[in-house]
Write a protein that holds these residues in place. Structure first.
Motif, PDB file in Angstrom:
ATOM      1  N   GLU A   1       0.808  -1.205   0.000  1.00 17.57           N
ATOM      2  CA  GLU A   1       0.000   0.000   0.000  1.00 17.57           C
ATOM      3  C   GLU A   1       0.849   1.265   0.000  1.00 17.57           C
ATOM      4  OE1 GLU A   1      -0.651  -2.716   1.690  1.00 17.57           O
ATOM      5  OE2 GLU A   1      -2.503  -3.241   0.647  1.00 17.57           O
ATOM      6  N   TYR A   2       2.143   1.139   0.334  1.00 18.91           N
ATOM      7  CA  TYR A   2       3.014   2.303   0.341  1.00 18.91           C
ATOM      8  C   TYR A   2       3.553   2.621  -1.056  1.00 18.91           C
ATOM      9  CZ  TYR A   2       3.102   2.021   5.432  1.00 18.91           C
ATOM     10  OH  TYR A   2       2.747   2.006   6.757  1.00 18.91           O
ATOM     11  N   VAL A   3       3.309   1.741  -2.027  1.00 18.78           N
ATOM     12  CA  VAL A   3       3.883   1.886  -3.361  1.00 18.78           C
ATOM     13  C   VAL A   3       2.773   2.046  -4.389  1.00 18.78           C
ATOM     14  CG1 VAL A   3       5.391   0.863  -5.084  1.00 18.78           C
ATOM     15  CG2 VAL A   3       5.825   0.434  -2.662  1.00 18.78           C
ATOM     16  N   THR A   4       2.894   3.042  -5.249  1.00 23.68           N
ATOM     17  CA  THR A   4       1.968   3.219  -6.360  1.00 23.68           C
ATOM     18  C   THR A   4       2.542   2.511  -7.576  1.00 23.68           C
ATOM     19  OG1 THR A   4       1.333   5.376  -5.488  1.00 23.68           O
ATOM     20  CG2 THR A   4       0.762   4.915  -7.782  1.00 23.68           C
ATOM     21  N   SER A   5       1.682   1.845  -8.349  1.00 26.30           N
ATOM     22  CA  SER A   5       2.159   1.052  -9.482  1.00 26.30           C
ATOM     23  C   SER A   5       1.401   1.406 -10.753  1.00 26.30           C
ATOM     24  CB  SER A   5       1.988  -0.447  -9.203  1.00 26.30           C
ATOM     25  OG  SER A   5       2.643  -0.815  -8.012  1.00 26.30           O
ATOM     26  N   SER A   6       2.111   1.308 -11.882  1.00 25.57           N
ATOM     27  CA  SER A   6       1.492   1.399 -13.192  1.00 25.57           C
ATOM     28  C   SER A   6       1.906   0.156 -13.969  1.00 25.57           C
ATOM     29  CB  SER A   6       1.934   2.663 -13.930  1.00 25.57           C
ATOM     30  OG  SER A   6       1.358   2.690 -15.233  1.00 25.57           O
ATOM     31  N   THR A   7       0.949  -0.745 -14.219  1.00 22.17           N
ATOM     32  CA  THR A   7       1.224  -1.982 -14.942  1.00 22.17           C
ATOM     33  C   THR A   7       0.879  -1.812 -16.426  1.00 22.17           C
ATOM     34  OG1 THR A   7      -0.988  -2.841 -14.482  1.00 22.17           O
ATOM     35  CG2 THR A   7       0.728  -3.324 -12.866  1.00 22.17           C
ATOM     36  N   ASP A   8       1.243  -2.808 -17.218  1.00 22.45           N
ATOM     37  CA  ASP A   8       0.960  -2.758 -18.667  1.00 22.45           C
ATOM     38  C   ASP A   8       1.398  -1.432 -19.286  1.00 22.45           C
ATOM     39  OD1 ASP A   8      -0.401  -5.335 -18.992  1.00 22.45           O
ATOM     40  OD2 ASP A   8      -1.940  -4.449 -17.718  1.00 22.45           O
ATOM     41  N   ALA A   9       2.583  -0.949 -18.893  1.00 26.58           N
ATOM     42  CA  ALA A   9       3.031   0.382 -19.325  1.00 26.58           C
ATOM     43  C   ALA A   9       3.417   0.431 -20.803  1.00 26.58           C
ATOM     44  CB  ALA A   9       4.219   0.827 -18.476  1.00 26.58           C
ATOM     45  N   LYS A  10       3.735  -0.744 -21.361  1.00 27.53           N
ATOM     46  CA  LYS A  10       4.112  -0.830 -22.775  1.00 27.53           C
ATOM     47  C   LYS A  10       5.297   0.067 -23.122  1.00 27.53           C
ATOM     48  CE  LYS A  10      -0.289  -2.493 -24.624  1.00 27.53           C
ATOM     49  NZ  LYS A  10      -0.776  -2.969 -23.330  1.00 27.53           N
ATOM     50  N   LYS A  11       6.337   0.019 -22.286  1.00 29.41           N
ATOM     51  CA  LYS A  11       7.578   0.718 -22.612  1.00 29.41           C
ATOM     52  C   LYS A  11       8.215   0.026 -23.829  1.00 29.41           C
ATOM     53  CE  LYS A  11       8.831  -0.218 -18.531  1.00 29.41           C
ATOM     54  NZ  LYS A  11       9.677  -0.504 -17.364  1.00 29.41           N
ATOM     55  N   PRO A  12       8.861   0.735 -24.727  1.00 25.98           N
ATOM     56  CA  PRO A  12       9.181   2.171 -24.660  1.00 25.98           C
ATOM     57  C   PRO A  12       8.077   3.097 -25.157  1.00 25.98           C
ATOM     58  CG  PRO A  12      10.232   1.201 -26.571  1.00 25.98           C
ATOM     59  CD  PRO A  12       9.562   0.059 -25.844  1.00 25.98           C
ATOM     60  N   MET A  13       6.914   2.570 -25.599  1.00 22.72           N
ATOM     61  CA  MET A  13       5.804   3.424 -26.039  1.00 22.72           C
ATOM     62  C   MET A  13       5.384   4.390 -24.934  1.00 22.72           C
ATOM     63  SD  MET A  13       1.914   2.420 -27.193  1.00 22.72           S
ATOM     64  CE  MET A  13       2.468   0.988 -28.092  1.00 22.72           C
TER      65      MET A  13
ATOM     66  N   LEU B   1      -4.600   5.792 -19.372  1.00 21.67           N
ATOM     67  CA  LEU B   1      -4.351   5.472 -17.961  1.00 21.67           C
ATOM     68  C   LEU B   1      -5.668   5.100 -17.296  1.00 21.67           C
ATOM     69  CD1 LEU B   1      -2.290   5.438 -15.597  1.00 21.67           C
ATOM     70  CD2 LEU B   1      -3.029   7.776 -15.084  1.00 21.67           C
ATOM     71  N   ARG B   2      -5.718   3.878 -16.802  1.00 21.57           N
ATOM     72  CA  ARG B   2      -6.926   3.393 -16.138  1.00 21.57           C
ATOM     73  C   ARG B   2      -6.579   2.905 -14.730  1.00 21.57           C
ATOM     74  NH1 ARG B   2     -10.685   2.218 -20.426  1.00 21.57           N
ATOM     75  NH2 ARG B   2      -9.666   1.989 -22.454  1.00 21.57           N
ATOM     76  N   LYS B   3      -7.551   2.974 -13.839  1.00 23.14           N
ATOM     77  CA  LYS B   3      -7.363   2.478 -12.481  1.00 23.14           C
ATOM     78  C   LYS B   3      -7.730   1.002 -12.427  1.00 23.14           C
ATOM     79  CE  LYS B   3      -8.254   3.835  -7.691  1.00 23.14           C
ATOM     80  NZ  LYS B   3      -8.961   4.803  -6.811  1.00 23.14           N
ATOM     81  N   VAL B   4      -6.957   0.224 -11.665  1.00 22.34           N
ATOM     82  CA  VAL B   4      -7.176  -1.215 -11.553  1.00 22.34           C
ATOM     83  C   VAL B   4      -7.928  -1.520 -10.260  1.00 22.34           C
ATOM     84  CG1 VAL B   4      -6.077  -3.481 -11.404  1.00 22.34           C
ATOM     85  CG2 VAL B   4      -5.064  -1.705 -12.855  1.00 22.34           C
TER      86      VAL B   4
ATOM     87  N   SER C   1      -3.151   1.112 -14.799  1.00 16.90           N
ATOM     88  CA  SER C   1      -2.749   0.381 -15.995  1.00 16.90           C
ATOM     89  C   SER C   1      -2.503   1.364 -17.125  1.00 16.90           C
ATOM     90  CB  SER C   1      -3.830  -0.621 -16.406  1.00 16.90           C
ATOM     91  OG  SER C   1      -3.498  -1.251 -17.641  1.00 16.90           O
ATOM     92  N   GLY C   2      -1.393   1.174 -17.855  1.00 20.70           N
ATOM     93  CA  GLY C   2      -1.101   2.018 -19.010  1.00 20.70           C
ATOM     94  C   GLY C   2      -0.560   3.368 -18.623  1.00 20.70           C
TER      95      GLY C   2
END
Length: 561
Positions: free
Chosen positions: A281-293, A301-304, A327-328
């Motif tokens: 809970e102390y860490v914010t995450s963004s998954t499915d970022a599709k780097k390097p895009m 950007l959507r909330k999971v 996500s994203g």
């Protein structure tokens, strides 16, 4: 491609024990940390990172150096074999076993001729391998005129990620299989069996597509989650590190290409320590970022929903909440939501292209490259001192062969024995790392990977948690990068000008330069300035953070401490 200027190989004399110690460099003594804990600075200097309100937005990619080697590469190699057989490749390739001594990161694959190349930063070929066969000098020269190859994206694929390591070995296995199998006839650009022609390009593309399929559609991630203790490093210092970031009022965000389900399992495992009060809970995450895009247009950007893993509809427009998963997104969206500018961010990753190069070139972020191979690199660097010394000695002996010779000399000194001994010494040194040598050098020649690290990574080290050994106000300073004319000419020498040398003093005002007369002319003719005034105060600010108002009390330290 350009190589950053650097000085010749010079090793400071440290104590025998590899711990924090005072090191003598020339006549200067300075404290340096244990090499296993040390973080290395490559180019510009910087200290504290901050945005308005002294809040640090530090984006860490905690998966850097996450997987255990070589068991993880071995598993990936087995999954890749299964996929290749499934799409029609001969079942005999199931007999291949992963050999960790063969591949290294940073190699180039030539789709045209099917060769794995180790090159320097200019594109000069240092080592060439076709299948399992190491090519000889004349063969390299015949295939690549002047032993040079240009980085053409349509022809060259750079294998520079940790996930590319089993792929590199599979390329060698497959090409060796087809060029040595009696049923196939070898040609310059592929192999033929009856009416079937398989180009090296098509073989590579099948391997590349199979690697992507294994990672995105296969069961590799499920198998990893089922065997976390086997494949994933778990370090009890990680919760401590996150807690210290939080205590300093700083923020952390994970940006990963992995999906929420997989990322959540990994993070639960990494932070599962009974004695720790810190949780995801102390860490914010963004998954499915599709780097390097992610570093350009990105995605929505959507909330999971952490309970179901489902994504919200539409764009997330509100602030990023602590402990939430998204996500994203894109670099512009994330930067705006956290209120961070380019150099306010320290981005940590292990992918020199997808993480470091893109975040530096596209956004100007501070970059921190994790190079797990550093442990082996430093082990060889310290244990094989005699070989490095021998290379330096041979270079000195070759130079000494030309002592007192000038353009009138007709006799050519015989340095063949030195060149032969040099090649044998470099070969011994390369084998200390593995079959293809160091990822950073071959003898005294730096590799393309090494040049990319110097150019795009502000910091690099073997483990993200090396930051635990530094205060959060630490100023990292890069060692002086000397040009050859600086590194090979001692300061205590006297430069004696040759007759006809008119260059001396060209950028200095002559002693009789008249300052008073132009001033009178200016007043008479109403001319604002006829020349620049000599600056009396400091004019360079490359040792300071941009827009920084830090005072001299900030913690300072040694170079590349």
């Amino acid at each position: 491609m350009t190589e950053l200027p650097s000085s010749p190989v010079k090793r400071p004399r440290e104590n025998n024990k590899l711990n924090g110690s005072t090191v003598t460099e020339g006549n200067i003594k300075m404290y340096k940390r244990d090499p296993a804990h040390r973080i290395y600075k490559t180019n510009v200097s910087f200290g504290r990172l901050k945005v308005e309100g002294s809040v640090l937005e530090t984006l860490y990619k905690f998966k850097s150096g996450l997987y255990k080697s070589p068991v993880y590469e071995d598993m990936g190699f087995e999954k890749l074999k299964e996929r290749l057989v499934a799409i029609g490749y001969p079942k005999e390739i199931n007999e291949f076993k992963y050999d960790p001594a063969f591949p290294c990161r940073g190699l180039w694959f030539d789709r045209q001729f099917g060769t794995l190349l180790k090159v320097d930063c200019y594109g000069n070929v240092l080592v060439a391998v076709h299948g399992f066969r190491f090519m000889k000098s004349w063969e390299i020269g015949k295939m690549y005129p002047n032993k040079y190859v240009q980085l053409d994206e349509n022809r060259i694929y750079v294998l520079n990620t940790l996930f590319n390591i089993p792929e590199t070995y599979m390329i060698a296995c497959m090409i060796d299989f087809f060029i040595t199998k009696k049923d196939y006839e070898q040609s310059d650009m592929g192999v033929r069996c009856g009416d079937l022609f398989m180009s090296y390009k098509s073989i590579f593309q099948d391997i590349r597509n199979s690697v992507d399929w294994v990672h995105y559609h296969g069961d590799m991630k499920d198998y990893t989650v089922q065997n976390l203790e086997t494949f994933v490093h778990k370090d009890k210092r990680l919760p401590l590190f996150l807690e210290r970031i939080r205590q300093h009022g700083q923020k952390t965000m994970i940006i990963t290409n992995s999906d929420y389900k997989y990322t959540n399992k990994i993070m639960e495992y990494l932070l599962d320590f009974p004695e720790s009060e810190l949780h995801e809970e102390y860490v914010t995450s963004s998954t499915d970022a599709k780097k390097p895009m992610f570093f350009k247009d990105g995605t929505i950007l959507r909330k999971v929903d952490r309970a179901t893993g489902s994504l919200s509809l539409g764009h997330h427009m509100g602030p990023l909440e602590q402990g939430c998963v998204y996500s994203g997104g894109s670099v512009d969206v994330i930067s705006e939501l956290v209120g961070a500018k380019g150099k306010d961010v320290l981005y940590v990753g292990d992918h020199i292209f997808g993480d470091i190069l893109k975040s530096k070139k596209e956004r100007g972020w501070r970059t921190f490259l994790v190079v797990p191979e550093m442990a082996q690199e430093l082990k060889v660097w310290t244990e094989q001192k005699s070989l490095f010394d021998q290379i330096e000695t041979l270079e000195c002996e070759m130079a000494d062969s030309f002592r007192n010779l000038d353009s009138s000399t007709r006799d050519v000194p015989d340095i063949s024995k030195y060149k032969k001994e040099m090649m044998e010494t470099v070969h011994k040194l390369d084998l200390s790392y593995g079959m293809l040598g160091s990822i950073f050098r071959s003898g005294s020649r730096q590799t393309f990977f090494s040049a990319q690290v110097q150019r795009y990574a502000d910091l690099y080290t073997s483990n993200l948690l090396s930051l635990l050994h530094y205060p959060f106000t630490y100023m990292f300073r890069a060692p002086s990068m000397l040009m050859p004319h600086e590194s090979t000419v001692d300061h205590d020498l006297t430069y004696a000008a040759e007759d006809g040398d008119t260059s001396l003093g060209l950028r200095q005002r002559p002693k009789d330069f008249d300052i008073e007369t132009p001033t009178k002319i200016m007043r008479q003719n109403n001319v604002p300035h006829l020349h620049a005034n000599m600056p009396c105060k400091v004019t360079h600010y490359h040792d300071e953070d941009e827009d920084s108002d830090e005072d001299s009390s900030s913690a300072m330290s040694d170079k590349s401490a």
